[in-house]
Design an enzyme around this catalytic site. Structure first.
Site, short mmCIF file in Angstrom:
data_model
loop_
_atom_site.label_atom_id
_atom_site.label_comp_id
_atom_site.label_asym_id
_atom_site.label_seq_id
_atom_site.Cartn_x
_atom_site.Cartn_y
_atom_site.Cartn_z
N GLU A 353 0.86 -1.19 0.00
CA GLU A 353 0.00 0.00 0.00
C GLU A 353 0.89 1.23 0.00
OE1 GLU A 353 -4.22 1.33 2.04
OE2 GLU A 353 -3.18 -0.47 2.68
N GLU A 638 -2.07 0.83 13.54
CA GLU A 638 -3.25 1.16 12.73
C GLU A 638 -4.54 0.90 13.51
OE1 GLU A 638 -5.08 0.15 8.32
OE2 GLU A 638 -3.63 -1.23 9.20
#
Length: 753
Positions: A353, A638
């Site tokens: 990502e 996260e």
């Protein structure tokens, strides 16, 4: 810019890096050179050397911008590289020639970027463009531009990928198969001067531990989750392969690679038979741990080191207090910023990502701009945001900037079509990031440059408003990663998406109006003020009940309404009381996601519930800010529970251990607990309001502002609280003391008891 140069390439295996080089016959001896300058850029990433010496300490140039419209050109002063003293000889050829060598890799241009099989690229051919300009003592200049007179050859880098890593064969160093050099097409209008900092090697970390795992693998712990690469030294038989795999965590005492998804994060080094050193500078990894296989003999601590890489920003803010876990939390925020501020403010630096998600930086920009001087870094990114938004049309601000995903080939395109269109927080980055920069640095010229992006965002939202003035239509990420949501449904938050979006619209319209007024766009200012007023009225009418209850009755909606100024005084006080009740009812566990987390402690303290804010901060059970610290985290995770209490990795498909967004609470520590706040943009005037609370005996922060160094410290004494502040010369500060009194001071050190 680079008018005499063409972009050149040399074809070889797609995964490999190539060398482009040119031997230059100088117009006069080196002793006559008075200045030399190299201008360069690339489709891909490049490393340039003159006579074998690097032209700069920067890495991964030219960085990542919205290449379709902005390809940055770097300018290097290389005069020192042409000095006679650096020639290692005095023969005629060395005095009259020099060699330029450029290693060219895939970088972001041909990086197969994205996730879910996107494999997004800007083009299928990499290229380099540059020009060396040499000035001699008699005043004349010699120009050496890239063209087809350059030569090409294969390199020792047989594979290079940002996600997958590098393969370097030391047996090929100094050799290479000749390659045909040719021009490659590009739009010269995309060339722009460099506007932000370059990325450099920042520090080196030594191994803290080397051991053998239960499966017999050699593991290395560098003691810190970081971004960069492993530099490795080895001596062994030619052809020996050493494989280095990277990961952020261990699971079952082995390398925890599942969170990497499709990214291999693996470097392979092939020995030459002599003494070899490897440094894979055409990739980067997010890791704390490395697994090393194939090393000849015993792997020792002096054989390898971790090189920390990020964009070159000055550290300007610090915080420390009497609570060790809080200090580590702040350091985790700092390390998260370092790892994710590598040319682009990314979501994460390790998996497949590493994109410039706008929602993450919208939540974190204020925190980031206290910790480091982000003025150049985020300014460049905002220029890209405006270009991407301008070309996106009615879809508004892309969810990632640069928006490489528009070039992706997703395995399930329909899955992403529903994401199209303007969305709150992510789109609001067009306004909130400039707001953070304005408050931190007070640069009116930059603010004016960012205003067009604000306008594009707001105009894209207007068609989505209901007749009643609410932003309750279209796709929303909402309070993303609410800890009560399923790990497989991060969008399933408690907070009503329309409440969140409408509150965000009010904040953005209000600051756009302020900006327009500041830069002389009075008609625009009136337009955005009217939108803000209409939005506030709709919010109050449809979302706020008598007694201060707000639809969906959760911490996030109260935090946003309070911090964004959507409520009148009486309702605000009632909302603050209800927020405190919600927090207490959940035993001070965090219940907010991306939308509410940056504001919940602010909302508590601003409505008189300081003790509740402190207890929320200091909770250690999951979910909380300190839970990851108790599990050994060295960056912000996260998810609140990226690592579960039993040591297993969260089963969610998105599980990063280096995401800065939830570390936005550090902004509250700096500005409320320590109390350093701007009373005017750029801290031209100060508001110093230290706020003691239960659980801390002392706290303090420092900040290097555009006007000088600021300090604010408080500590408990037998007789109460002592406050010490340091104010830059000539700067006025309103000091709000814990006893409720206010004193105005100018410059110097001041102590209050």
């Amino acid at each position: 810019m680079l008018d005499n140069a063409t972009m050149i390439t040399a074809g070889t295996d797609r995964a490999a890096a190539v060398v482009l080089h040119r031997t230059v016959a100088l117009d006069a001896p080196r002793s006559q050179v008075t200045a030399a300058r190299l201008r360069a850029s690339a489709h891909g990433v490049y490393e340039a050397r003159i006579d074998g010496r690097p032209v700069s300490g920067s890495v991964l140039d030219p960085g990542w911008t919205s290449y379709e419209w902005r390809l940055e050109v770097q300018t290097y002063d290389v005069t020192h590289l042409l000095d006679n003293d650096n020639n290692n000889g005095d023969d005629h050829d060395r005095h009259h020639t020099l060699g330029i060598h450029v290693l060219l890799g895939n970088g972001w241009w041909r990086g197969d970027l994205g996730f879910e099989g996107a494999n997004a690229n800007y083009g299928e051919e990499i290229g380099f463009i540059g020009e060396l300009e040499i000035t001699f003592a008699d005043g004349h200049t010699q120009s050496v531009p890239t063209d087809t007179s350059w030569s090409g050859r294969t390199s020792e880098v047989l594979e290079n990928s940002l996600y997958n890593g590098e393969r370097i064969d030391a047996r090929l160093r100094g050799t290479g198969v000749p390659l045909e050099v040719r021009e490659t097409a590009f739009d010269r209008a995309t060339l722009v001067a460099r506007t932000g900092p370059q990325a450099t090697r920042q520090e080196v970390l030594r191994p803290q531990r080397i051991w053998t795992s239960p499966q017999g693998r050699t593991l290395v712990d560098f003691g810190q989750n970081l971004v960069g690469w492993v530099r490795l030294r080895a001596t062994g038989p030619a052809g020996t392969e050493i494989v280095v795999r990277h990961a952020e965590v261990l699971e079952d005492d082995e390398l925890g690679t599942r969170p990497l998804r499709a990214a291999k994060a693996t470097d392979t080094f092939v020995l030459s038979g002599g003494d070899d050193e490897f440094e894979p500078t055409l990739t980067f990894h997010g890791f704390r741990y490395a697994e090393v296989t194939g090393y000849p003999g015993r792997l020792t601590e002096d054989a390898l080191e971790a090189v920390v890489v990020h964009s070159d920003m000055a550290r300007i803010g610090t915080f420390t207090c009497s609570h060790d876990l809080v200090n580590r939390l702040v350091e985790n925020s700092v390390w998260g910023q370092k790892g994710n501020f590598l040319h682009v403010p990314t979501d994460c630096p390790q998996r497949d990502e590493r994109l410039g998600w706008t929602g993450d930086i919208a939540a974190y920009a204020a925190t980031a701009s206290f910790q480091y001087d982000t003025s150049g870094f985020l300014h460049r990114w905002l220029l890209d945001l405006a270009e991407e938004t301008r070309h996106a049309g009615p879809d508004g601000v892309p969810h990632v900037v640069p928006d490489v995903l528009k070039h992706g080939n997703f395995s399930d395109p329909a899955l992403f079509e529903k994401w199209n269109g303007p969305t709150a927080i992510w789109g609001d980055a067009a306004v909130w990031v400039p707001q953070a920069l304005w408050e931190a640095y007070g640069d009116r010229e930059q603010l004016a440059a960012h205003y067009p992006g604000m306008v594009l965002h707001l105009e894209s939202v207007l068609p989505l408003l209901s007749e009643n003035g609410l932003w309750d239509k279209g796709f929303q990420f909402g309070d993303w990663l609410d800890p009560d949501a399923s790990p497989h449904e991060p969008w399933a938050a408690k907070a009503d998406a329309g409440v969140v979006a409408t509150a965000c619209l009010y904040r953005s319209a209000s600051f756009a109006a302020e900006t327009a007024r500041l830069i002389g766009e009075d008609a625009d200012a009136a337009r955005w003020e009217e939108l803000a007023d209409r939005t506030k009225e709709a919010f109050r009418q449809y979302y706020v009940e008598d007694g201060g209850r707000i639809r969906s009755d959760c911490a996030t909606v109260y935090a946003l309404a309070i911090c964004f100024g959507l409520l009148d005084d009486a309702t605000r006080a009632a909302a603050g009381r209800r927020l405190a009740e919600v927090v207490r009812d959940r035993d001070y566990r965090v219940t907010t996601g991306f939308a509410g987390t940056p504001f919940v402690t602010w909302a508590l303290s601003e409505t008189g519930h300081v003790d509740d804010a402190y207890r929320l901060l200091l909770e250690t059970e999951c979910p909380s800010w300190l839970y990851p610290v108790t599990k050994g985290a060295t960056t912000i995770w996260e998810r609140w529970d990226s690592m579960l209490p039993d040591g297993k990795i969260n089963p969610g498909e998105m599980t990063s251990f280096n995401h800065y967004a939830l570390g936005a609470v550090a902004d509250w520590l700096y500005k409320v607990v320590a109390g350093i706040q701007p009373a005017a943009p750029g801290y031209a005037r100060l508001r110093i309001a230290p706020t003691p609370g239960p659980g801390l005996d002392w706290a303090g922060a420092t900040l290097r502002t555009p006007h000088g160094r600021v300090e604010s410290h408080w500590r408990r004494t037998e007789s109460g609280v002592e406050v010490r502040v340091v104010i830059p010369p000539g700067v006025e500060a309103d000091v709000l003391l814990p006893d409720g009194s206010t004193t105005t001071v100018t410059g110097g050190e001041h102590v209050f008891r």
